[in-house]
Design an enzyme around this catalytic site. Structure first.
Site, PDB file in Angstrom:
ATOM      1  N   ARG A  24      22.012 -51.424  -9.524  1.00  0.00           N
ATOM      2  CA  ARG A  24      22.590 -50.959 -10.789  1.00  0.00           C
ATOM      3  C   ARG A  24      22.987 -52.216 -11.557  1.00  0.00           C
ATOM      4  O   ARG A  24      23.117 -53.299 -10.977  1.00  0.00           O
ATOM      5  CB  ARG A  24      23.817 -50.088 -10.530  1.00  0.00           C
ATOM      6  CG  ARG A  24      24.911 -50.844  -9.804  1.00  0.00           C
ATOM      7  CD  ARG A  24      26.028 -49.967  -9.285  1.00  0.00           C
ATOM      8  NE  ARG A  24      27.112 -50.809  -8.827  1.00  0.00           N
ATOM      9  CZ  ARG A  24      27.936 -50.499  -7.845  1.00  0.00           C
ATOM     10  NH1 ARG A  24      27.779 -49.362  -7.197  1.00  0.00           N
ATOM     11  NH2 ARG A  24      28.899 -51.304  -7.506  1.00  0.00           N
ATOM     12  N   ARG A  59      15.681 -24.994   1.777  1.00  0.00           N
ATOM     13  CA  ARG A  59      14.513 -24.297   1.226  1.00  0.00           C
ATOM     14  C   ARG A  59      13.471 -23.977   2.282  1.00  0.00           C
ATOM     15  O   ARG A  59      13.112 -22.838   2.449  1.00  0.00           O
ATOM     16  CB  ARG A  59      13.930 -25.105   0.090  1.00  0.00           C
ATOM     17  CG  ARG A  59      13.655 -24.241  -1.108  1.00  0.00           C
ATOM     18  CD  ARG A  59      13.419 -25.080  -2.318  1.00  0.00           C
ATOM     19  NE  ARG A  59      12.059 -25.536  -2.363  1.00  0.00           N
ATOM     20  CZ  ARG A  59      11.674 -26.686  -2.905  1.00  0.00           C
ATOM     21  NH1 ARG A  59      12.573 -27.488  -3.434  1.00  0.00           N
ATOM     22  NH2 ARG A  59      10.414 -27.022  -2.932  1.00  0.00           N
ATOM     23  N   GLN A 102     -11.500   7.764   5.878  1.00  0.00           N
ATOM     24  CA  GLN A 102     -11.671   9.016   5.126  1.00  0.00           C
ATOM     25  C   GLN A 102     -11.983   8.605   3.685  1.00  0.00           C
ATOM     26  O   GLN A 102     -11.106   8.154   2.961  1.00  0.00           O
ATOM     27  CB  GLN A 102     -10.371   9.843   5.187  1.00  0.00           C
ATOM     28  CG  GLN A 102     -10.506  11.202   4.508  1.00  0.00           C
ATOM     29  CD  GLN A 102      -9.158  11.858   4.265  1.00  0.00           C
ATOM     30  OE1 GLN A 102      -8.114  11.210   4.225  1.00  0.00           O
ATOM     31  NE2 GLN A 102      -9.166  13.174   4.066  1.00  0.00           N
ATOM     32  N   ARG A 138       3.214  10.764  -5.606  1.00  0.00           N
ATOM     33  CA  ARG A 138       4.626  10.944  -5.994  1.00  0.00           C
ATOM     34  C   ARG A 138       5.440   9.650  -5.901  1.00  0.00           C
ATOM     35  O   ARG A 138       6.552   9.572  -6.386  1.00  0.00           O
ATOM     36  CB  ARG A 138       5.253  12.046  -5.117  1.00  0.00           C
ATOM     37  CG  ARG A 138       4.744  13.433  -5.453  1.00  0.00           C
ATOM     38  CD  ARG A 138       5.036  14.443  -4.350  1.00  0.00           C
ATOM     39  NE  ARG A 138       4.105  14.308  -3.210  1.00  0.00           N
ATOM     40  CZ  ARG A 138       4.122  15.080  -2.143  1.00  0.00           C
ATOM     41  NH1 ARG A 138       5.016  16.036  -2.028  1.00  0.00           N
ATOM     42  NH2 ARG A 138       3.243  14.895  -1.164  1.00  0.00           N
ATOM     43  N   LYS A 180       1.033   4.503  -0.276  1.00  0.00           N
ATOM     44  CA  LYS A 180       2.388   4.859   0.188  1.00  0.00           C
ATOM     45  C   LYS A 180       2.783   4.202   1.509  1.00  0.00           C
ATOM     46  O   LYS A 180       3.883   3.658   1.634  1.00  0.00           O
ATOM     47  CB  LYS A 180       2.501   6.386   0.315  1.00  0.00           C
ATOM     48  CG  LYS A 180       3.814   6.851   0.889  1.00  0.00           C
ATOM     49  CD  LYS A 180       4.070   8.307   0.617  1.00  0.00           C
ATOM     50  CE  LYS A 180       3.114   9.222   1.328  1.00  0.00           C
ATOM     51  NZ  LYS A 180       3.434  10.637   1.054  1.00  0.00           N
TER      52      LYS A 180
HETATM   53  C1  UD1 Z   1       2.673  17.518   4.810  1.00  0.00           C
HETATM   54  C2  UD1 Z   1       2.405  18.901   5.403  1.00  0.00           C
HETATM   55  C3  UD1 Z   1       3.661  19.743   5.304  1.00  0.00           C
HETATM   56  C4  UD1 Z   1       4.796  19.034   6.044  1.00  0.00           C
HETATM   57  C5  UD1 Z   1       4.993  17.616   5.504  1.00  0.00           C
HETATM   58  C6  UD1 Z   1       5.953  16.851   6.405  1.00  0.00           C
HETATM   59  C7  UD1 Z   1       0.039  19.430   5.022  1.00  0.00           C
HETATM   60  C8  UD1 Z   1      -0.932  20.183   4.212  1.00  0.00           C
HETATM   61  N1  UD1 Z   1       1.308  19.552   4.679  1.00  0.00           N
HETATM   62  O1  UD1 Z   1       2.929  17.670   3.419  1.00  0.00           O
HETATM   63  O2  UD1 Z   1       3.455  21.004   5.893  1.00  0.00           O
HETATM   64  O3  UD1 Z   1       5.986  19.780   5.896  1.00  0.00           O
HETATM   65  O4  UD1 Z   1       3.759  16.894   5.480  1.00  0.00           O
HETATM   66  O5  UD1 Z   1       6.200  15.576   5.915  1.00  0.00           O
HETATM   67  O6  UD1 Z   1      -0.379  18.787   5.965  1.00  0.00           O
HETATM   68  N2  UD1 Z   1      -3.300  12.079   4.095  1.00  0.00           N
HETATM   69  C9  UD1 Z   1      -4.552  11.596   4.417  1.00  0.00           C
HETATM   70  N3  UD1 Z   1      -5.637  12.156   3.814  1.00  0.00           N
HETATM   71  C10 UD1 Z   1      -5.537  13.183   2.932  1.00  0.00           C
HETATM   72  C11 UD1 Z   1      -4.240  13.669   2.614  1.00  0.00           C
HETATM   73  C12 UD1 Z   1      -3.143  13.102   3.224  1.00  0.00           C
HETATM   74  O7  UD1 Z   1      -4.685  10.674   5.224  1.00  0.00           O
HETATM   75  O8  UD1 Z   1      -6.575  13.638   2.438  1.00  0.00           O
HETATM   76  C13 UD1 Z   1      -2.115  11.455   4.736  1.00  0.00           C
HETATM   77  C14 UD1 Z   1      -1.190  10.796   3.738  1.00  0.00           C
HETATM   78  O9  UD1 Z   1      -1.532   9.425   3.557  1.00  0.00           O
HETATM   79  C15 UD1 Z   1       0.178  10.964   4.378  1.00  0.00           C
HETATM   80  C16 UD1 Z   1       0.029  12.195   5.260  1.00  0.00           C
HETATM   81  O10 UD1 Z   1      -1.351  12.440   5.378  1.00  0.00           O
HETATM   82  O11 UD1 Z   1       0.539   9.857   5.163  1.00  0.00           O
HETATM   83  C17 UD1 Z   1       0.747  13.403   4.708  1.00  0.00           C
HETATM   84  O12 UD1 Z   1       0.298  13.674   3.409  1.00  0.00           O
HETATM   85  P1  UD1 Z   1       1.295  14.143   2.278  1.00  0.00           P
HETATM   86  O13 UD1 Z   1       0.514  14.257   1.012  1.00  0.00           O
HETATM   87  O14 UD1 Z   1       2.488  13.295   2.259  1.00  0.00           O
HETATM   88  O15 UD1 Z   1       1.672  15.608   2.777  1.00  0.00           O
HETATM   89  P2  UD1 Z   1       2.993  16.418   2.401  1.00  0.00           P
HETATM   90  O16 UD1 Z   1       2.831  16.985   1.058  1.00  0.00           O
HETATM   91  O17 UD1 Z   1       4.174  15.600   2.664  1.00  0.00           O
HETATM   92 MG    MG Z   2       4.431  13.591   3.029  1.00  0.00          MG
END
Ligand code: UD1
Ligand code: MG
Length: 470
Positions: free
Chosen positions: A449, A342, A81, A22, A29
């Site tokens: 000069r 600078r 991961q 997003r 991010k």
């Molecule tokens: C997540 C929560 C949601 C909460 C919100 C708060 C889940 C399923 N949902 O949603 O309930 O309200 O955060 O901000 O947990 N990440 C990994 N590996 C993955 C997926 C994500 O490391 O496979 C990391 C991302 O880099 C990120 C964090 O986990 O830093 C959260 O992931 P994100 O996709 O932002 O979750 P949200 O949709 O915000």
């Molecule tokens: Mg998030």
């Protein structure tokens, strides 16, 4: 302030493997910056204050190298991961690095940089003081879009977290949300995490499903409601990035102002987190003070100045729209308006640099002045020297850089060209408009000069001969 000791019974997993679709960015991010730091740095710094560094494990995936690089200095460990199959899967990826190290495992997301140490500590203490399998932080948001909604049973106890994509219209109306900050009893987390499935619209292993999994296994899950929801904001879009940046900037500005600095129109001012500013300094509107800059007491920083990685002593005056980079400025010196230091410059006490003067890798001795339209590059200008308007050091011959030395008390006439390498001796004079290619001994006058020619009556004669319309 006394520093709280870190808690060795806790390990912290920070999830930072996602790309952050997003954000619509090529960059992962957590590498985006808010409040002068990458998001991951904010989170890791805070974790380091709560748990010993070897107990902090960052899960990396997308741009793993760069994410590790961003926080390498903090002594934390990493788990990879390989495929991003969800937040639950990311915790599984950290299992090997974490299991057996601590009785409690806190999990945070790398995209939530506002969380304060005291809040995380309170959550951990709540979990440590209860028999519940986990404790999670919840909050109430006016606009809960995108967050997991907290479902409670008839007694108000948390039953499940339902993600946006999976929620029914009634569930979407719930404003109590999951902040994404958890503390688990380690043994129960590892025992039950294998029960997570991908049975949801996104086909991911949701960490949030651990609530249901643990409840099903007969355990309690505690919630800790935090009223100040601002510290729980997660960043998913650039709009949210800007909101968080603003909050972090405001925190720093408050700190600076409460420590005795006047900031005019603070909403327009950017001060990076590591910047130090002394008392009674006045910071004008639209200024940016960045990097590792240190500013002394009683300075005035004019509107629109941009200062980075520099040291300014007490009583320095920086005029409006001046740029100072990687330089040192002594007490009482005046720089600008419209000046540019600078890099690599050293301005001694009481020296003055005026408008449209550029310095690079230059020293300007005590009380020396270069007040108008000059370029001083690779130059050592002694104390008390007066550099006339339009003076240029020709430091580059197209192949190499050369130095210019001007000794104490010398006077460089306006529009002089000093062709380096060259040295102007102590107390010497350079006539205005000179091109100086050879060293000038102390106390002498150099003129480089052509001599002026005056032909008396020439103009009158010409008019007589040619007539003319005027
Ligand atoms: C997540 C929560 C949601 C909460 C919100 C708060 C889940 C399923 N949902 O949603 O309930 O309200 O955060 O901000 O947990 N990440 C990994 N590996 C993955 C997926 C994500 O490391 O496979 C990391 C991302 O880099 C990120 C964090 O986990 O830093 C959260 O992931 P994100 O996709 O932002 O979750 P949200 O949709 O915000
Ligand atoms: Mg998030």
């Amino acid at each position: 302030m006394a520093k709280n000791p870190t808690d060795a019974s806790v390990a912290i997993i920070v999830l930072a493997a996602g790309l952050g679709t997003r954000m619509k960015s090529k960059k992962a991010k957590v590498l985006h910056r808010a409040g002068g730091r990458t998001l991951i740095e904010h989170v890791v710094r805070m974790c380091r204050r709560v748990a010993p560094p070897e107990n902090v494990v960052v899960v990396v995936g997308h741009q793993a190298e760069q994410v590790q690089e961003a926080v390498r200095g903090y002594g934390v460990r990493f788990a990879v991961q390989k495929e991003q199959l969800g937040t639950g899967h990311a915790v599984m990826a950290a299992r090997e690095a974490v299991e057996g190290r601590a009785d409690y495992v806190a999990v945070l997301y790398g995209d939530g940089p506002l969380l304060e140490e005291a809040t995380l500590r309170a959550l951990i203490e709540k979990e440590q003081g209860s028999t519940a399998a986990a404790a999670i932080i919840t909050t109430v948001l006016d606009d809960p879009t995108g967050y997991g909604r907290v479902i409670t049973d008839s007694e108000g106890r948390i039953q499940a977290v339902v993600e946006q994509k999976a929620a029914t219209p009634e569930q979407l109306a719930i404003k109590v949300v999951n902040s994404g900050i958890y503390c688990f009893r380690a043994e129960l987390l590892w025992k039950h995490i294998t029960e997570l499935t991908t049975d949801n619209p996104a086909g991911e292993y949701y960490l949030t499903d651990m609530v249901e999994v643990l409840r099903r296994a007969g355990h309690d899950v505690e919630t800790m409601m935090v009223e100040d929801s601002s510290q729980l904001l997660g960043i998913n879009t650039r709009v949210e990035l800007a909101v968080v940046d603003r909050i972090l900037r405001e925190r720093k500005l408050r700190e600076v102002m409460l420590a005795g600095v006047t900031v005019e129109k603070p909403e327009t001012v950017t001060i990076d987190p590591d910047v130090e500013i002394g008392r009674d300094t006045i910071v004008g509107p639209f200024t940016q003070i960045l990097g590792r800059t240190k500013i002394g007491e009683d300075c005035v920083i004019g509107a629109g100045a941009v200062i980075s990685d520099s040291e300014l002593a007490d009583g320095v005056e920086v005029g409006p729209l001046t740029v100072i980079q990687d330089s040192k400025v002594g007490p009482g010196a005046r720089i600008g308006p419209y000046a540019r230091l600078r890099f690599g410059n050293r301005i001694e006490a009481g020296a003055a640099v005026g408008n449209f003067v550029e310095l690079k890798n230059a020293e300007l001795g005590e009380g020396a002045k270069a007040l108008h339209l000059a370029y001083l590059g690779d130059a050592a200008i002694g104390p008390g020297v007066n550099v006339g308007a339009g003076t240029i050091t020709c430091n580059y011959d197209g192949l190499k850089k050369h130095r210019t030395e001007v000794e104490a008390g010398a006077f460089i006439g306006s529009n002089s060209t000093l062709v380096a390498p060259v040295k102007i001796g102590e107390g010497a004079y350079v006539g205005a408009g000179s091109v100086i290619t050879r060293d000038v001994p102390a106390d002498s006058l150099a003129l480089g000069r052509s001599r002026q020619v005056v032909k008396e009556g020439w103009a009158r004669e010409r008019r007589k001969k040619k007539g003319g319309d005027g």
